[in-house]
Scaffold this motif. Structure first.
Motif, PDB file in Angstrom:
ATOM      1  N   LEU A 176     -13.719  43.752 -32.477  1.00 52.66           N
ATOM      2  CA  LEU A 176     -12.561  44.222 -31.723  1.00 52.66           C
ATOM      3  C   LEU A 176     -12.236  43.420 -30.466  1.00 52.66           C
ATOM      4  CD1 LEU A 176     -13.284  48.062 -31.916  1.00 52.66           C
ATOM      5  CD2 LEU A 176     -11.630  46.763 -33.265  1.00 52.66           C
ATOM      6  N   VAL A 177     -13.211  42.741 -29.878  1.00 49.33           N
ATOM      7  CA  VAL A 177     -12.975  42.100 -28.581  1.00 49.33           C
ATOM      8  C   VAL A 177     -12.728  40.600 -28.716  1.00 49.33           C
ATOM      9  CG1 VAL A 177     -13.906  41.686 -26.277  1.00 49.33           C
ATOM     10  CG2 VAL A 177     -14.363  43.859 -27.426  1.00 49.33           C
ATOM     11  N   LEU A 178     -13.639  39.891 -29.364  1.00 48.19           N
ATOM     12  CA  LEU A 178     -13.502  38.439 -29.436  1.00 48.19           C
ATOM     13  C   LEU A 178     -12.232  37.978 -30.156  1.00 48.19           C
ATOM     14  CD1 LEU A 178     -17.209  37.345 -29.963  1.00 48.19           C
ATOM     15  CD2 LEU A 178     -15.777  37.007 -27.940  1.00 48.19           C
ATOM     16  N   PRO A 179     -11.763  38.661 -31.212  1.00 47.86           N
ATOM     17  CA  PRO A 179     -10.492  38.222 -31.807  1.00 47.86           C
ATOM     18  C   PRO A 179      -9.327  38.265 -30.822  1.00 47.86           C
ATOM     19  CG  PRO A 179     -11.657  39.653 -33.329  1.00 47.86           C
ATOM     20  CD  PRO A 179     -12.401  39.717 -32.029  1.00 47.86           C
ATOM     21  N   VAL A 180      -9.328  39.251 -29.924  1.00 49.32           N
ATOM     22  CA  VAL A 180      -8.254  39.343 -28.929  1.00 49.32           C
ATOM     23  C   VAL A 180      -8.362  38.202 -27.925  1.00 49.32           C
ATOM     24  CG1 VAL A 180      -7.231  40.794 -27.139  1.00 49.32           C
ATOM     25  CG2 VAL A 180      -8.144  41.838 -29.218  1.00 49.32           C
ATOM     26  N   GLY A 240      -1.252  28.436 -38.501  1.00 45.35           N
ATOM     27  CA  GLY A 240      -0.957  27.796 -37.228  1.00 45.35           C
ATOM     28  C   GLY A 240      -2.227  27.577 -36.431  1.00 45.35           C
ATOM     29  N   ALA A 241      -2.179  27.923 -35.141  1.00 50.39           N
ATOM     30  CA  ALA A 241      -3.367  27.813 -34.292  1.00 50.39           C
ATOM     31  C   ALA A 241      -4.064  29.151 -34.137  1.00 50.39           C
ATOM     32  CB  ALA A 241      -2.972  27.271 -32.919  1.00 50.39           C
ATOM     33  N   LYS A 242      -3.606  30.169 -34.860  1.00 53.25           N
ATOM     34  CA  LYS A 242      -4.185  31.499 -34.720  1.00 53.25           C
ATOM     35  C   LYS A 242      -5.636  31.499 -35.194  1.00 53.25           C
ATOM     36  CE  LYS A 242      -0.562  33.719 -33.167  1.00 53.25           C
ATOM     37  NZ  LYS A 242      -0.550  34.327 -31.827  1.00 53.25           N
ATOM     38  N   PRO A 243      -6.547  32.055 -34.405  1.00 53.03           N
ATOM     39  CA  PRO A 243      -7.960  32.043 -34.773  1.00 53.03           C
ATOM     40  C   PRO A 243      -8.398  33.280 -35.546  1.00 53.03           C
ATOM     41  CG  PRO A 243      -7.744  32.789 -32.536  1.00 53.03           C
ATOM     42  CD  PRO A 243      -6.337  32.567 -33.037  1.00 53.03           C
ATOM     43  N   VAL A 244      -7.445  34.093 -35.987  1.00 53.52           N
ATOM     44  CA  VAL A 244      -7.759  35.316 -36.727  1.00 53.52           C
ATOM     45  C   VAL A 244      -7.436  35.089 -38.196  1.00 53.52           C
ATOM     46  CG1 VAL A 244      -7.303  37.776 -36.937  1.00 53.52           C
ATOM     47  CG2 VAL A 244      -7.307  36.712 -34.687  1.00 53.52           C
ATOM     48  N   LEU A 288      -2.903  49.893 -52.213  1.00 54.80           N
ATOM     49  CA  LEU A 288      -3.390  50.698 -51.096  1.00 54.80           C
ATOM     50  C   LEU A 288      -3.314  49.908 -49.800  1.00 54.80           C
ATOM     51  CD1 LEU A 288      -6.653  52.202 -52.662  1.00 54.80           C
ATOM     52  CD2 LEU A 288      -4.385  53.257 -52.559  1.00 54.80           C
ATOM     53  N   SER A 289      -2.903  50.569 -48.739  1.00 53.88           N
ATOM     54  CA  SER A 289      -3.010  50.023 -47.391  1.00 53.88           C
ATOM     55  C   SER A 289      -4.086  50.809 -46.664  1.00 53.88           C
ATOM     56  CB  SER A 289      -1.682  50.143 -46.638  1.00 53.88           C
ATOM     57  OG  SER A 289      -0.688  49.346 -47.248  1.00 53.88           O
ATOM     58  N   PHE A 290      -4.907  50.119 -45.892  1.00 49.53           N
ATOM     59  CA  PHE A 290      -5.989  50.824 -45.209  1.00 49.53           C
ATOM     60  C   PHE A 290      -6.278  50.163 -43.869  1.00 49.53           C
ATOM     61  CE2 PHE A 290      -7.746  47.683 -48.108  1.00 49.53           C
ATOM     62  CZ  PHE A 290      -8.667  46.990 -47.335  1.00 49.53           C
ATOM     63  N   GLY A 291      -6.737  50.990 -42.932  1.00 49.13           N
ATOM     64  CA  GLY A 291      -7.082  50.492 -41.608  1.00 49.13           C
ATOM     65  C   GLY A 291      -5.865  50.300 -40.728  1.00 49.13           C
ATOM     66  N   THR A 292      -6.107  50.167 -39.439  1.00 47.27           N
ATOM     67  CA  THR A 292      -5.049  49.944 -38.462  1.00 47.27           C
ATOM     68  C   THR A 292      -5.533  48.959 -37.411  1.00 47.27           C
ATOM     69  OG1 THR A 292      -5.814  51.838 -37.148  1.00 47.27           O
ATOM     70  CG2 THR A 292      -4.042  52.249 -38.728  1.00 47.27           C
ATOM     71  N   ARG A 293      -4.600  48.347 -36.727  1.00 48.91           N
ATOM     72  CA  ARG A 293      -4.942  47.499 -35.600  1.00 48.91           C
ATOM     73  C   ARG A 293      -5.140  48.367 -34.358  1.00 48.91           C
ATOM     74  NH1 ARG A 293      -0.960  42.411 -35.384  1.00 48.91           N
ATOM     75  NH2 ARG A 293      -2.670  41.679 -34.077  1.00 48.91           N
ATOM     76  N   PRO A 294      -6.006  47.956 -33.407  1.00 49.91           N
ATOM     77  CA  PRO A 294      -6.844  46.752 -33.448  1.00 49.91           C
ATOM     78  C   PRO A 294      -7.994  46.907 -34.432  1.00 49.91           C
ATOM     79  CG  PRO A 294      -7.394  48.067 -31.538  1.00 49.91           C
ATOM     80  CD  PRO A 294      -6.215  48.742 -32.179  1.00 49.91           C
ATOM     81  N   GLY A 295      -8.484  45.789 -34.885  1.00 55.71           N
ATOM     82  CA  GLY A 295      -9.535  45.798 -35.882  1.00 55.71           C
ATOM     83  C   GLY A 295      -9.020  45.276 -37.208  1.00 55.71           C
ATOM     84  N   VAL A 296      -9.889  45.320 -38.192  1.00 55.62           N
ATOM     85  CA  VAL A 296      -9.551  44.804 -39.517  1.00 55.62           C
ATOM     86  C   VAL A 296      -8.747  45.848 -40.284  1.00 55.62           C
ATOM     87  CG1 VAL A 296     -10.503  43.980 -41.698  1.00 55.62           C
ATOM     88  CG2 VAL A 296     -11.610  43.348 -39.537  1.00 55.62           C
ATOM     89  N   TYR A 297      -7.691  45.410 -40.917  1.00 52.47           N
ATOM     90  CA  TYR A 297      -6.897  46.266 -41.789  1.00 52.47           C
ATOM     91  C   TYR A 297      -6.595  45.473 -43.055  1.00 52.47           C
ATOM     92  CZ  TYR A 297      -3.021  43.495 -39.913  1.00 52.47           C
ATOM     93  OH  TYR A 297      -2.198  42.463 -39.540  1.00 52.47           O
ATOM     94  N   GLY A 298      -6.126  46.150 -44.105  1.00 53.45           N
ATOM     95  CA  GLY A 298      -5.967  45.395 -45.337  1.00 53.45           C
ATOM     96  C   GLY A 298      -5.112  46.070 -46.381  1.00 53.45           C
ATOM     97  N   GLY A 334     -11.798  38.079 -37.069  1.00 53.21           N
ATOM     98  CA  GLY A 334     -12.099  36.998 -36.142  1.00 53.21           C
ATOM     99  C   GLY A 334     -13.061  35.989 -36.743  1.00 53.21           C
ATOM    100  N   VAL A 335     -12.973  34.751 -36.282  1.00 49.46           N
ATOM    101  CA  VAL A 335     -13.854  33.699 -36.797  1.00 49.46           C
ATOM    102  C   VAL A 335     -15.315  34.027 -36.494  1.00 49.46           C
ATOM    103  CG1 VAL A 335     -14.489  31.259 -36.576  1.00 49.46           C
ATOM    104  CG2 VAL A 335     -12.077  31.922 -36.701  1.00 49.46           C
ATOM    105  N   ASP A 336     -15.601  34.505 -35.285  1.00 52.39           N
ATOM    106  CA  ASP A 336     -16.982  34.861 -34.942  1.00 52.39           C
ATOM    107  C   ASP A 336     -17.517  35.935 -35.884  1.00 52.39           C
ATOM    108  OD1 ASP A 336     -17.587  33.587 -32.049  1.00 52.39           O
ATOM    109  OD2 ASP A 336     -15.505  34.239 -32.120  1.00 52.39           O
ATOM    110  N   PHE A 337     -16.695  36.941 -36.152  1.00 51.52           N
ATOM    111  CA  PHE A 337     -17.112  38.038 -37.028  1.00 51.52           C
ATOM    112  C   PHE A 337     -17.413  37.509 -38.426  1.00 51.52           C
ATOM    113  CE2 PHE A 337     -15.802  42.550 -38.610  1.00 51.52           C
ATOM    114  CZ  PHE A 337     -17.132  42.889 -38.737  1.00 51.52           C
ATOM    115  N   LEU A 338     -16.526  36.657 -38.941  1.00 49.05           N
ATOM    116  CA  LEU A 338     -16.720  36.112 -40.283  1.00 49.05           C
ATOM    117  C   LEU A 338     -17.975  35.247 -40.347  1.00 49.05           C
ATOM    118  CD1 LEU A 338     -15.565  35.950 -43.124  1.00 49.05           C
ATOM    119  CD2 LEU A 338     -14.133  34.040 -42.370  1.00 49.05           C
ATOM    120  N   VAL A 339     -18.175  34.404 -39.343  1.00 51.09           N
ATOM    121  CA  VAL A 339     -19.361  33.545 -39.316  1.00 51.09           C
ATOM    122  C   VAL A 339     -20.636  34.390 -39.242  1.00 51.09           C
ATOM    123  CG1 VAL A 339     -20.610  31.875 -37.886  1.00 51.09           C
ATOM    124  CG2 VAL A 339     -18.191  31.525 -38.390  1.00 51.09           C
TER     125      VAL A 339
END
Length: 284
Positions: free
Chosen positions: A103-107, A169-173, A235-245, A271-276
């Motif tokens: 929730l924090v590092l992606p922002v 683009g340059a978005k890191p998410v 199906l749509s699930f989840g909401t921002r902030p955080g992962v949704y899909g 976020g890249v950190d979360f994925l790594v």
């Protein structure tokens, strides 16, 4: 006889101890780890605090011993938090690290991306970091151009599941696509979602049609809100902030939903950190 000189003992600081343990759980980026150091945040002087620093990024942690919460703020050059950006209802290092990654590092990274001048170079650098993390776990990866202009993708497979992470683009998410047998895809999705609730809310299945969709709604509803998209059936699930899909509709709406039934899910806001950090679990 002179006594041997010894270094003075460091005074106990619960926030610094917490920060050191959280730092050990956060992934290094470009070979640089996180360093814990004492810190005094702007928003409080009542509770012990510390800071985690990695390059130009920093996380401020405040250990609130009265409520057993951890307050988290993020810093960039020119950005000083004057209040917590997130309050984690725990002081457990694993919980704090996961919520910071989710929730924090992606922002913070999204804010930093606004200062990037070469979007393509930044995008490929991030994709290389993701691919390197997966390759370090033994997975074979390949990169390709995304479906949209200024988009690039890195893909890999493991355990009968195919993964891809796309940056725009340059978005890191990242947008992460997971395709494979429904049971394996469900397990993979759970790694990205909030902590599981004790029971599946009954409302998770309200208005959900299709056997595969109802199965997935019952599973995803333990973590996040789920709804069926009108007209499309997915199906749509989840909401921002955080992962949704989004879960793609079943190829056969009337077919049975076995553990091996194929399904595809798209996750957004990763976020890249979360994925790594999840590389060891996404490559087996």
């Amino acid at each position: 006889m002179a006594l041997p000189a010894t270094a003075p003992a460091r005074p106990d600081c619960p926030a610094l101890t917490l920060a050191e343990r959280v730092a050990a759980l956060l992934p290094a980026r470009a070979g640089s780890g996180w360093i814990a150091e004492p810190y005094r945040p702007w928003w409080t002087a009542r509770h012990p605090a510390a800071r985690l620093v990695q390059g130009e990024r920093a996380l401020v942690l405040v250990a609130n011993g009265h409520s057993w919460n951890t307050e988290v703020g993020w810093q960039l050059p020119g950005r000083e938090p004057t209040r917590p950006d997130l309050v984690v209802r725990s002081t457990a290092p694993g919980r704090v690290a996961r919520e910071a990654l989710r929730l924090v590092l992606p922002v913070a990274d999204d804010e930093a991306a606004a200062r990037v001048t070469d979007a393509a170079a930044a995008r490929h650098r991030l994709l290389y970091e993701i691919g390197a993390a997966m390759r370090a776990q033994g997975a074979a990866t390949w990169e390709r151009a995304g479906l949209l202009v200024n988009a690039s993708t890195v893909a890999w497979g493991a355990g009968g599941v195919r993964y891809s992470a796309t940056l725009h683009g340059a978005k890191p998410v990242c947008d992460v696509q997971i395709t494979g047998p429904v049971r394996a895809v469900e397990r993979a999705c759970a790694l990205f979602l909030p902590e599981r609730a004790e029971l599946t809310p009954a409302r998770a299945l309200d208005g959900i049609g299709g056997r595969l969709e109802r199965r997935m709604a019952a599973f995803l509803g333990r973590y996040v809100d789920v709804q069926q998209e009108p007209g499309r059936g997915g199906l749509s699930f989840g909401t921002r902030p955080g992962v949704y899909g989004h879960a793609v509709p079943a190829a056969d709406p009337g077919g049975r939903a076995h553990d091996t039934t194929p399904v595809s899910v798209e996750l957004h806001g990763v976020g890249v950190d979360f994925l790594v950090s999840l590389a060891p679990r996404l490559t087996r």
